[in-house]
Design a protein around this motif. Structure first.
Motif, PDB file in Angstrom:
ATOM      1  N   MET A  29       1.206  -1.301  -0.063  1.00 44.37           N
ATOM      2  CA  MET A  29       0.342   0.184  -0.342  1.00 44.37           C
ATOM      3  C   MET A  29       0.667   1.213   0.347  1.00 44.37           C
ATOM      4  O   MET A  29       0.782   1.908  -0.666  1.00 44.37           O
ATOM      5  CB  MET A  29      -1.068  -0.333   1.763  1.00 44.37           C
ATOM      6  CG  MET A  29      -1.763   1.315   1.057  1.00 44.37           C
ATOM      7  SD  MET A  29      -2.835   1.189   3.361  1.00 44.37           S
ATOM      8  CE  MET A  29      -1.360   1.378   4.255  1.00 44.37           C
ATOM      9  N   PHE A  78      -5.541  -4.127   6.158  1.00 39.74           N
ATOM     10  CA  PHE A  78      -6.815  -3.995   7.206  1.00 39.74           C
ATOM     11  C   PHE A  78      -7.529  -5.103   7.705  1.00 39.74           C
ATOM     12  O   PHE A  78      -7.582  -5.361   8.719  1.00 39.74           O
ATOM     13  CB  PHE A  78      -6.901  -2.716   6.445  1.00 39.74           C
ATOM     14  CG  PHE A  78      -7.498  -1.822   8.274  1.00 39.74           C
ATOM     15  CD1 PHE A  78      -6.973  -1.853   9.709  1.00 39.74           C
ATOM     16  CD2 PHE A  78      -8.879  -1.288   8.432  1.00 39.74           C
ATOM     17  CE1 PHE A  78      -7.471  -1.398  11.091  1.00 39.74           C
ATOM     18  CE2 PHE A  78      -9.648  -0.894   9.298  1.00 39.74           C
ATOM     19  CZ  PHE A  78      -9.364  -1.060  10.335  1.00 39.74           C
ATOM     20  N   ILE A 102      -9.434   7.162   2.211  1.00 43.30           N
ATOM     21  CA  ILE A 102      -9.675   5.889   2.181  1.00 43.30           C
ATOM     22  C   ILE A 102      -8.300   5.448   2.396  1.00 43.30           C
ATOM     23  O   ILE A 102      -7.588   6.180   3.555  1.00 43.30           O
ATOM     24  CB  ILE A 102      -9.407   5.667   0.933  1.00 43.30           C
ATOM     25  CG1 ILE A 102      -8.310   6.435  -0.049  1.00 43.30           C
ATOM     26  CG2 ILE A 102     -10.164   5.416  -0.193  1.00 43.30           C
ATOM     27  CD1 ILE A 102      -7.298   6.186  -2.092  1.00 43.30           C
ATOM     28  N   LEU A 103      -7.995   4.224   3.233  1.00 39.47           N
ATOM     29  CA  LEU A 103      -7.416   3.710   4.520  1.00 39.47           C
ATOM     30  C   LEU A 103      -5.313   4.275   4.046  1.00 39.47           C
ATOM     31  O   LEU A 103      -5.012   4.738   5.501  1.00 39.47           O
ATOM     32  CB  LEU A 103      -6.945   2.436   4.474  1.00 39.47           C
ATOM     33  CG  LEU A 103      -6.456   1.528   5.852  1.00 39.47           C
ATOM     34  CD1 LEU A 103      -7.757   1.182   6.705  1.00 39.47           C
ATOM     35  CD2 LEU A 103      -5.731   0.855   5.692  1.00 39.47           C
ATOM     36  N   PRO A 104      -4.761   4.763   3.415  1.00 34.03           N
ATOM     37  CA  PRO A 104      -3.478   5.178   2.963  1.00 34.03           C
ATOM     38  C   PRO A 104      -4.157   6.824   2.988  1.00 34.03           C
ATOM     39  O   PRO A 104      -2.649   6.576   4.135  1.00 34.03           O
ATOM     40  CB  PRO A 104      -3.536   5.273   0.895  1.00 34.03           C
ATOM     41  CG  PRO A 104      -4.571   4.013   0.537  1.00 34.03           C
ATOM     42  CD  PRO A 104      -5.514   4.295   1.107  1.00 34.03           C
ATOM     43  N   TYR A 105      -4.538   7.309   3.425  1.00 38.20           N
ATOM     44  CA  TYR A 105      -5.474   8.567   3.958  1.00 38.20           C
ATOM     45  C   TYR A 105      -4.942   9.099   5.264  1.00 38.20           C
ATOM     46  O   TYR A 105      -4.525   9.517   6.262  1.00 38.20           O
ATOM     47  CB  TYR A 105      -5.509   9.585   3.258  1.00 38.20           C
ATOM     48  CG  TYR A 105      -5.355   9.635   1.824  1.00 38.20           C
ATOM     49  CD1 TYR A 105      -4.469  10.726   1.759  1.00 38.20           C
ATOM     50  CD2 TYR A 105      -5.770   9.688   0.631  1.00 38.20           C
ATOM     51  CE1 TYR A 105      -3.751  11.332   0.644  1.00 38.20           C
ATOM     52  CE2 TYR A 105      -5.608  10.076  -0.716  1.00 38.20           C
ATOM     53  CZ  TYR A 105      -4.669  11.008  -0.797  1.00 38.20           C
ATOM     54  OH  TYR A 105      -3.934  11.252  -1.674  1.00 38.20           O
ATOM     55  N   LEU A 149      -4.576   6.530   7.656  1.00 36.10           N
ATOM     56  CA  LEU A 149      -3.424   5.876   8.437  1.00 36.10           C
ATOM     57  C   LEU A 149      -2.272   7.054   8.453  1.00 36.10           C
ATOM     58  O   LEU A 149      -1.433   6.646   9.317  1.00 36.10           O
ATOM     59  CB  LEU A 149      -2.822   5.114   7.908  1.00 36.10           C
ATOM     60  CG  LEU A 149      -3.371   3.384   7.795  1.00 36.10           C
ATOM     61  CD1 LEU A 149      -2.258   1.979   6.553  1.00 36.10           C
ATOM     62  CD2 LEU A 149      -2.298   2.467   9.247  1.00 36.10           C
ATOM     63  N   GLN A 150      -1.964   7.710   7.503  1.00 35.06           N
ATOM     64  CA  GLN A 150      -1.191   8.706   7.456  1.00 35.06           C
ATOM     65  C   GLN A 150      -1.763  10.071   8.743  1.00 35.06           C
ATOM     66  O   GLN A 150      -0.583  11.390   8.667  1.00 35.06           O
ATOM     67  CB  GLN A 150      -0.388   9.299   6.377  1.00 35.06           C
ATOM     68  CG  GLN A 150      -0.324   8.354   5.272  1.00 35.06           C
ATOM     69  CD  GLN A 150       0.174   8.765   4.287  1.00 35.06           C
ATOM     70  OE1 GLN A 150       1.257  10.009   3.722  1.00 35.06           O
ATOM     71  NE2 GLN A 150      -0.733   8.690   3.301  1.00 35.06           N
ATOM     72  N   TRP A 163       4.130   8.501   5.904  1.00 32.28           N
ATOM     73  CA  TRP A 163       5.395   7.011   6.420  1.00 32.28           C
ATOM     74  C   TRP A 163       6.011   6.404   6.780  1.00 32.28           C
ATOM     75  O   TRP A 163       6.443   5.182   7.450  1.00 32.28           O
ATOM     76  CB  TRP A 163       5.324   6.640   4.645  1.00 32.28           C
ATOM     77  CG  TRP A 163       3.544   6.195   3.557  1.00 32.28           C
ATOM     78  CD1 TRP A 163       3.684   7.442   2.417  1.00 32.28           C
ATOM     79  CD2 TRP A 163       2.958   5.839   3.752  1.00 32.28           C
ATOM     80  NE1 TRP A 163       1.895   7.018   1.934  1.00 32.28           N
ATOM     81  CE2 TRP A 163       2.014   5.922   2.861  1.00 32.28           C
ATOM     82  CE3 TRP A 163       2.236   4.693   4.699  1.00 32.28           C
ATOM     83  CZ2 TRP A 163       0.403   5.768   2.641  1.00 32.28           C
ATOM     84  CZ3 TRP A 163       1.026   4.406   4.353  1.00 32.28           C
ATOM     85  CH2 TRP A 163       0.306   4.440   3.416  1.00 32.28           C
ATOM     86  N   LEU A 192      -8.958   3.122  13.367  1.00 34.19           N
ATOM     87  CA  LEU A 192      -8.972   4.253  12.142  1.00 34.19           C
ATOM     88  C   LEU A 192     -10.387   3.152  11.728  1.00 34.19           C
ATOM     89  O   LEU A 192     -10.957   3.739  11.299  1.00 34.19           O
ATOM     90  CB  LEU A 192      -7.600   2.917  11.989  1.00 34.19           C
ATOM     91  CG  LEU A 192      -7.703   2.871  10.528  1.00 34.19           C
ATOM     92  CD1 LEU A 192      -6.342   4.548  10.651  1.00 34.19           C
ATOM     93  CD2 LEU A 192      -6.096   1.453  10.649  1.00 34.19           C
TER      94      LEU A 192
END
Lengths: 111, 1054
Positions: A68, A88, B268-271, B273-274, B301, B331
């Motif tokens: 990812m 996840f 979305i998950l990538p954002y 998480l950050q 990251w 999350l």
């Protein structure tokens, strides 16, 4: 073995509709989400039938999360979303099986 | 000294940031919060009551109570002589410090380590992580900032209370909650804080230590929750009693769902998480494009890696294992409906209205994620650095490197660029003229002008406005903060009926159908004493009239006196003889039934200016009024679409739009309707085909007689007929649904022409004139009135057309007419820099214009059509039309909706590099004027007597007292926004009565009918304020209980 495969099929049959609803709302518009649900159901069922596999699935989810980050940095946010949500989702599903151990000991001793 | 080092570090960091942010000597303001720290005294005065009258004509804002402790603290600083700048800087300094130091204290408590370095870094990360930068400080929503500062302290005291059960910890928790209660002005944070506290409570149950421990933790949770509710009852009771009605008027489940899906598609998950909201950081690039740079993409990251490293290590660590789990759950919450398993959120939203408060889950629950991220970040960094063993060089290098990354990524915070856009910080310098104007108005109050409101023009119909001040201003209209002498009518409320009334008031100054008598009538209806004309307003981009035009108009009005000019502000006063107070007795009454839709005709333009309007409850009311106006309860356009695609094709074509805009319920509905259509069409087709094949043969071989009884075939086909009859019943059901949902007229449902359909609910039997606002270019118009078709002649009246009288029965009425197009309104075109400019003749506001023509593209792929209104240099609409150069001549057609203030407009065809030829250009007004009904005969008028009088004093925003003398029965009008909570009591000869018939007056205010003449003392009170008193009693009880427990030495532990 037959018993285990029966158990596997039973868990898959029971979990797939639930996960399919939670993940897609029974919509097949986005194929990757349908495929993701199948993967979730298969891995979830396998982890319950053969707990030894859980460790490898956790490693797999870690790898998916690394993918990812890589895809995201390369500007492929669509793929990043697919890998990230798969990683996840897998972690969330696998965690369910650790809950008893967690409640009992307060931490996870063996992954 | 070492003990105080962390304290000093966080004080220094906070001070450094504040000096950087405020080095220009300017305050920040605008957006959703406006100017919260500009005048705390004013806000405090309002917030004491659940009814805020400072923003006229008033509204219930019970959540404002939660601002009292916050504004009171600021007010104390204000008393000490703090300027708005010093106030804001001090506040932000304190909040920044509390964020960092609070998190440090929590981590220190959790890590139980001598080494304070990691908790300090944790606190530092909590202050300067991407979420704090974008979602807290950049978004600049004060409730979020305060929640972020309070969270670590809430966590410390709640954790200690759960673990040790000492009442003093619960007391400190409640005290923290009280000091940060302002955060709960955002209702979602109530939910967020209890999700957070529930997580911490679960943390005390693991590992399982037996039922006794579980029982103790459960008891503490329940007790803590009950006492929290009791202690917060002073604002929660009024909010719970008043807000649901307001919220349901402002938000709908479908809207919340669309917001959720749209925001989740970004988060979305990538954002998530950050901890990044890409809308501000990436899409809008509000801190510049540097965050699209690969290095800046990699930095967060690295934080994610440390957090996940912490997560992996946490699950094997007794003290932290649950923090890892809570992080994952947080999350899951923050990402909302984004994959995986996002449908759980959507299911909750569809079924539970209250969950609508979480429609922006990343904003509302994101702080929980930040909290647990910080804990894991600290743990991850600690474990990672300890991997280097005793090698201090590597370890220190790692820590310095990570701290540098935190600083680099949050550079807008360090350099004081975090609030507002990089190129446009939201600095505010309020012109001195505002203070001067307020001082002058306060003087008027001192010399005896006690009653009345200030109308601010141009009047925005929204909640926000833009001013051309030195550094600009864009955000919540702040006049009610600046002008303290009288309530200010200065903005909309996002509540349909009040906004309708205010748009009527504002538009009376620029509508084509207005005159001075009507303007005066409107000013009197709203009890306006002063008008402040803001020539500094940025009117060009919005839906506001030109202040210069307004000035010319106001100067001409004889009932206004031009008093003073302060910079760009001009103050007018309504002359004494024309002013009408907030409480009046009225006898000339007309009835109005406004329907459920937003009004497009303001009744003050069509009624006799002297008459006042009331809206009765239909069933109970017998008074006729001098006139009756009935507006359609709903209206819609029905008929052939402009393109040739079939309805099924059009619905299919809309699906991508539904996906793009997050309209998932519409998408699901479209899928179901398409599937139904497919199933029905295919089955009916098949049935028809098979029937044709079967039937001739069936007749030939119809010999299956059994014992002389009926034919088997006959029996089978008769069951088919029964089935098909059932289908017919379904058809009727479907038709009924469509009619009820305003998708189809009940009568004349041919869709060969486009028709404007109006549905009325006629309250009484009688004769009514069919009226239309505006002129219409044809003398006769074909109307469909229920099941009759009539060609009616329009007779021109003052500013309306009358199509004659209709005898109507009480109940539902449907009227429709074919929509027509006006003559061509296009002026001769001019070519400027390759663009073709076409001015529009006779343009009017709030109307639809159709732009059509033929085009041949010789080179390129398409062109733009731009629509400009008034003097706005920016187009208010821009359409891109694409076409194949090989296609030859092609027709095009676009509709534009004008703003209510539009007086001038032009259409520009911009080839954008293409070569094209256009012909047969037409600009036509779509003639779909609104209609209404008016009773045509003189109704009932109440007698009026010169001896009548009203005297009153306004004791507070929620209480008015006075005396009235009535020679005849009449209506008491009270010019605050209608609310069922306003109660009138009349005292005569020691007897108190409460008039029961409470009406909506002038479509926004209150009116009561007093049926007996006489002299009365009266009182008007806002009854829901009592909920505040009930709440206060509960709060005192709760507070005393916990104090007693905390001070009782024997029962210190629960």
């Amino acid at each position: 073995m037959v018993k285990k495969i029966t158990k596997l099929l039973f868990i898959f049959t029971a979990s797939f509709p639930v996960l399919f609803f939670l993940n897609t709302g029974f919509s097949t518009d986005l194929l990757w989400k349908t495929f993701q649900t199948i993967v979730f159901s298969v891995l979830f069922s396998l982890s319950l039938v053969w707990p030894v596999l859980k460790k490898y699935f956790l490693i797999l989810s870690g790898l998916l999360l690394i993918f990812m980050a890589v895809f995201f940095i390369s500007g492929q946010s669509g793929w990043a979303e697919i890998f990230g949500s798969s990683g996840f989702g897998l972690v969330l599903l696998l965690l369910i099986s650790y809950v008893p151990q967690l409640i009992k000991k307060g931490y996870i001793e063996h992954i | 000294m070492k003990k105080f080092l962390p304290l000093l570090i966080f004080l220094t960091i906070s001070a450094g940031l504040i000096f950087s942010w405020f080095r220009f000597g300017l305050i920040y303001g605008g957006g959703d919060v406006g100017l919260q720290t500009y005048n705390p005294k004013r806000i405090l005065e309002n917030a004491r009551f659940v009814w805020w009258d400072s923003a006229g004509p008033g509204a219930p804002i019970p959540q404002g109570l939660s601002a009292v402790p916050f504004q009171f603290t600021l007010f104390l600083f204000q008393l000490l002589g703090f300027s708005p700048l010093a106030l804001q800087a001090t506040l932000f300094f304190l909040l920044l410090f509390l964020m960092g130091y609070g998190m440090y204290l929590f981590l220190e408590y959790k890590f139980e380590d001598r080494n304070k370095l990691y908790p300090v870094i944790g606190g530092f990360f909590y202050m300067l992580n991407p979420y704090m930068m974008i979602q807290v400080w950049h978004r600049f929503i004060h409730t979020t900032i305060i929640f972020a500062a309070a969270m670590p302290f809430l966590a410390i005291f709640w954790n200690k209370w759960m673990k040790e059960g000492k009442a003093k910890h619960l007391l400190f928790f409640l005290l923290t909650a009280f000091l940060s209660v302002y955060a709960f002005g955002t209702y979602a944070f109530i939910l967020a804080v209890w999700i957070f506290l529930s997580f911490l409570t679960i943390g005390q149950l693991v590992p399982w230590q037996g039922r006794k421990q579980a029982y103790a933790v459960g008891l503490r949770f329940v007790l803590g929750f009950i006492v929290w509710i009791l202690v917060n009852a002073w604002w929660m009771v009024p909010v719970s009693q008043i807000s649901p009605a307001v919220l349901s008027g402002q938000h709908k489940t479908e809207e919340s769902l669309v917001t959720l899906v749209t925001i989740s598609s970004q988060e979305i998950l990538p954002y998530s998480l950050q901890l990044i909201n890409p809308f501000y950081l990436v899409y809008q690039a509000e801190f510049g494009t540097i965050y699209k740079n690969i290095l800046f993409q990699i930095i967060p990251w690295i934080f994610v890696f440390i957090i996940l490293f912490g997560l992996v290590n946490s699950i094997k660590h007794k003290a932290f294992s649950l923090f890892g789990i809570f992080y994952l759950l947080a999350l899951f919450l923050a990402k909302g409906a984004a994959p995986p398993f996002g449908k759980l959120f959507i299911l909750g939203f569809i079924n539970i209205f209250a969950l609508g408060v979480l429609r922006n889950p990343f904003e509302k629950t994101g702080l929980i994620l930040v909290f647990f991220s910080t804990v894991l970040f600290t743990l991850g960094l600690k474990v990672l650095s300890e991997k280097f063993g005793k090698n201090n060089l590597f370890r220190n290098s790692l820590i310095i490197f990570v701290c540098l990354l935190i600083l680099i990524f949050s550079w807008p915070m360090i350099l004081g660029k975090v609030i507002g856009r990089l190129d446009k910080p939201v600095f505010v310098e309020v012109p001195i003229s505002y203070q001067e104007a307020d001082s002058w108005l306060l003087e008027q109050k001192k010399i005896g002008i006690l009653d009345g409101k200030i109308l601010h023009l141009p009047l925005t119909q929204e909640e926000s406005i833009q001013y051309n001040w030195k550094f600009g201003y864009s955000g919540l209209e702040p006049s009610d903060t600046f002008f303290t002498a009288y309530p200010s009518i200065s903005r909309g409320f996002n509540i349909k009926r009040i906004d309708d009334a205010l748009s009527g008031l504002g538009s009376s100054f620029y509508s084509d159908y207005t005159d001075s008598t009507r303007i005066l009538g409107n000013l009197q209806d709203f009890s306006v004493r002063f008008i402040v004309l803001h020539k500094d307003v940025d009117w060009t981009g919005g839906n506001l009239p030109n202040p210069q035009d307004l000035e010319k108009l106001l100067d001409r009005l004889e009932f206004l006196e031009k008093n003073q000019q302060f910079g760009d502000l001009i103050v007018y006063q309504v002359r004494d003889q024309y002013f009408k107070k907030a409480v009046t007795i009225e006898h000339d009454i007309s009835l109005i039934y406004p329907g459920e839709e937003k009004l497009s005709i303001w009744p003050s333009l069509i009624k006799n200016p002297g008459t006042k309007l009331i809206t009765p409850e239909i069933k109970e009311f017998t008074f006729n009024g001098s006139q009756t106006f009935i507006f359609p309860k709903s209206f819609f356009i029905y008929g052939a679409a402009s393109d040739s695609a079939s309805p099924v094709e059009r619905l299919k074509n809309l699906k991508p739009l539904f996906i793009q805009t997050g309209m998932i319920q519409s998408l699901a509905l479209a899928d179901k309707v398409l599937a139904l259509s497919k199933a029905l069409n295919s089955n009916i087709d098949d049935y028809g085909k098979i029937l044709k094949q079967v039937f001739p043969k069936a007749v030939e071989i119809n010999k299956f007689q059994i014992n002389g009884e009926e034919s088997l075939l006959s029996a089978i086909f008769r069951t088919h007929i029964q089935t098909l009859q059932n289908l017919q019943q379904n058809t009727m059901e479907l038709e009924k649904y469509l009619v009820e949902s305003n998708l189809k007229p009940k009568y004349f449902d041919r869709d060969t022409d486009i028709r404007q359909v109006f549905k009325f609910d006629v309250p009484i039997n009688g004769s009514f004139e069919l009226m239309m606002l505006d002129s219409y270019p044809v003398p006769f118009l074909k109307f469909y009135i229920n099941d009759k078709q009539e060609l009616l002649n329009g007779k021109v009246l003052e500013n309306t057309l009358s199509f004659g009288t209709l005898d109507l029965q009480k109940g539902d009425l449907e009227i429709s007419y074919p929509v027509m197009l006006s003559e061509n309104l296009a002026s001769p075109a001019a070519v400027l820099n390759n663009d073709i400019e076409i001015p529009v003749n006779e343009i009017s506001g709030s109307a639809v214009y159709r732009f059509s023509g033929n085009v041949r593209i010789d080179q390129g792929l398409g062109f733009y059509v731009l629509f400009y209104e008034n003097q706005n240099p920016e187009p208010s609409a821009r359409e891109s039309l694409q076409s194949n150069p090989l296609a030859g001549w092609q027709k095009f057609q676009i509709n534009f909706q004008t703003k209510s203030t539009t007086k001038k407009a032009k259409i520009v065809i911009s080839p954008a590099g293409s070569k094209l030829t256009v012909s047969d250009i037409k600009i036509q007004k779509v003639l779909n004027n609104q209609i209404f009904l008016r009773s045509d005969k003189k109704g009932q008028t109440l007698l009026q007597d010169e001896a009548e009088s009203v005297e009153f004093i306004k004791k507070s925003a929620i209480e008015y007292e006075g005396k009235i003398k009535l020679a005849n029965p009449g209506f008491l009008f009270f010019k605050e926004t209608f609310h069922p909570g306003w109660k009138l009591s009349l005292i005569s000869a020691g007897e108190t009565t409460f008039p029961k018939q409470h009406f909506l007056s002038n479509l926004y205010g209150n009116a009561w009918y007093i049926d007996k003449a006489g002299e009365y003392e009266f009182k008007i009170e806002f009854d829901p304020q009592k909920y505040f008193n009930i709440g206060i009693i509960l709060t005192v009880l709760g507070g005393l209980f916990i104090l007693a427990v905390a001070m009782n030495k024997r029962k210190k532990q629960i």
